[in-house]
Design a protein around this motif. Structure first.
Motif, short mmCIF file in Angstrom:
data_model
loop_
_atom_site.label_atom_id
_atom_site.label_comp_id
_atom_site.label_asym_id
_atom_site.label_seq_id
_atom_site.Cartn_x
_atom_site.Cartn_y
_atom_site.Cartn_z
N LEU B 6 -7.73 -30.98 -49.63
CA LEU B 6 -7.92 -29.53 -49.70
C LEU B 6 -7.38 -28.90 -48.42
O LEU B 6 -7.49 -29.48 -47.33
CB LEU B 6 -9.41 -29.18 -49.84
N PHE B 7 -6.81 -27.71 -48.56
CA PHE B 7 -6.29 -26.98 -47.40
C PHE B 7 -6.81 -25.55 -47.46
O PHE B 7 -6.90 -24.96 -48.54
CB PHE B 7 -4.76 -26.97 -47.42
N PHE B 8 -7.13 -25.00 -46.28
CA PHE B 8 -7.71 -23.67 -46.26
C PHE B 8 -7.00 -22.73 -45.29
O PHE B 8 -6.36 -23.16 -44.33
CB PHE B 8 -9.20 -23.75 -45.87
N ALA B 9 -7.19 -21.44 -45.57
CA ALA B 9 -6.80 -20.33 -44.69
C ALA B 9 -5.30 -20.39 -44.33
O ALA B 9 -4.47 -20.59 -45.20
CB ALA B 9 -7.70 -20.31 -43.46
N SER B 10 -4.97 -20.22 -43.03
CA SER B 10 -3.55 -20.13 -42.65
C SER B 10 -2.79 -21.41 -42.97
O SER B 10 -1.60 -21.37 -43.30
CB SER B 10 -3.43 -19.80 -41.16
N ARG B 12 -3.35 -23.41 -45.57
CA ARG B 12 -3.11 -23.35 -47.02
C ARG B 12 -1.88 -22.48 -47.30
O ARG B 12 -1.02 -22.84 -48.11
CB ARG B 12 -4.34 -22.77 -47.72
N GLU B 13 -1.79 -21.33 -46.61
CA GLU B 13 -0.65 -20.43 -46.82
C GLU B 13 0.65 -21.05 -46.34
O GLU B 13 1.70 -20.94 -46.97
CB GLU B 13 -0.90 -19.10 -46.10
N ARG B 53 -5.41 -28.07 -32.74
CA ARG B 53 -6.68 -27.37 -33.01
C ARG B 53 -7.12 -27.51 -34.46
O ARG B 53 -8.23 -27.12 -34.82
CB ARG B 53 -6.53 -25.88 -32.66
N ALA B 76 -10.52 -32.44 -46.28
CA ALA B 76 -10.03 -31.07 -46.11
C ALA B 76 -9.45 -30.88 -44.72
O ALA B 76 -9.96 -31.44 -43.74
CB ALA B 76 -11.18 -30.08 -46.33
N PHE B 78 -8.12 -27.69 -42.04
CA PHE B 78 -8.19 -26.23 -41.89
C PHE B 78 -8.14 -25.86 -40.40
O PHE B 78 -8.44 -26.68 -39.54
CB PHE B 78 -9.47 -25.70 -42.53
N PRO B 80 -9.37 -23.73 -36.90
CA PRO B 80 -10.71 -23.48 -36.37
C PRO B 80 -11.37 -22.34 -37.14
O PRO B 80 -10.71 -21.38 -37.53
CB PRO B 80 -10.44 -23.08 -34.91
N VAL B 81 -12.69 -22.47 -37.35
CA VAL B 81 -13.38 -21.51 -38.21
C VAL B 81 -13.63 -20.18 -37.49
O VAL B 81 -13.74 -20.15 -36.26
CB VAL B 81 -14.70 -22.11 -38.74
N THR B 82 -13.71 -19.11 -38.25
CA THR B 82 -13.86 -17.78 -37.65
C THR B 82 -14.86 -16.91 -38.43
O THR B 82 -14.65 -15.71 -38.61
CB THR B 82 -12.50 -17.05 -37.60
N GLY B 83 -15.94 -17.52 -38.92
CA GLY B 83 -16.93 -16.74 -39.65
C GLY B 83 -17.88 -15.99 -38.74
O GLY B 83 -17.67 -15.90 -37.53
#
Lengths: 151, 84
Positions: B6-10, B12-13, B53, B76, B78, B80-83
């Motif tokens: 799985l890939f997320f956020a930037s 994934r794009e 990172r 997965a 991804f 670094p998280v930014t929530g």
């Protein structure tokens, strides 16, 4: 303990009442609410999209709350984190911590937010006049989480 | 062995893919080795090893380079998280 990851908004007052309703052992509730600002890093923000890792967000947040409960004497904790499309002024996250005395509630609330910032799989994308951009993680957030290890 | 990626956020794009089922050679048995394996695809995939990172999770728990990867795992990658 309750953790919710949801698209819809939340009512802070209602959640606070629900946390303490019918209890007479709660002496303190500390709360944190995070909101979408209309500016970030010198640019206007017209909209924000929060992406998350659906399978992992719930368990990561529960793990962080569990660490706080192991560290302080807490009566109850609620974390609500939103995802999806948000506008400036919208609420993003709510942390409520109840305890007998204020010290535990204040500390645990800050601890949960510091670790949420570095350990819960959410990512913010902002719409600005110059186009959309992913928000960069801040070193200050990593430092905020690390300082708990020294305490 | 077979894993789910799985890939997320930037990331994934950048890669243009959010999920992928992959058959792995048996010797690719840690997160670090998986990163090197994927980077060999070239082009944008080199960022899997090039971006220090970048974070990883195995079966929805944060992972390090030495974390084992086994048959049936969900891995997965991804930023670094930014929530919050």
């Amino acid at each position: 303990m309750s953790v919710r990851v949801q698209e819809q908004d939340f009512d802070v007052g209602r959640e606070l009442v629900a946390l303490t309703d019918g209890r007479v052992d709660v002496g303190a509730v500390a709360s944190f609410v995070g909101l979408v600002r209309d500016r970030n890093d010198g640019q206007g923000v017209s909209e924000m999209t929060l992406e998350h890792y659906p399978g992992m967000t719930q368990s990561a947040l529960e793990d962080i709350v569990g660490q706080a409960q192991a560290r302080w004497d807490l009566l109850d904790v609620l974390v609500v984190h939103r995802y999806g499309r948000l506008m400036p002024g919208d609420k993003i996250v709510l942390v409520l911590v109840s305890s007998a005395h204020r010290g535990e509630a204040f500390s645990a609330c800050e601890f949960i937010m510091d670790f949420l910032k570095t350990g819960a799989p959410f990512w913010k994308k902002e719409a600005t006049p110059q186009g959309s951009r992913w928000v960069d993680a801040r070193d200050s957030d990593t430092e905020a989480a690390q300082r708990w290890e020294a305490k | 062995m077979n894993i789910r990626l799985l890939f997320f956020a930037s990331l994934r794009e950048k890669l243009g893919v959010s999920a992928e089922d992959l058959a792995l050679p048996g010797e690719v048995d840690t997160v670090g080795k998986l990163r090197e394996f994927l980077a060999r695809r070239g082009n944008d995939w080199v960022s899997i090893t090039g971006d220090v990172r970048l974070r990883a999770a195995v079966n929805q728990r944060m992972a390090e380079a030495a974390t084992p990867v086994r048959d049936g795992d969900e891995v997965a990658f991804f930023p670094p998280v930014t929530g919050g």
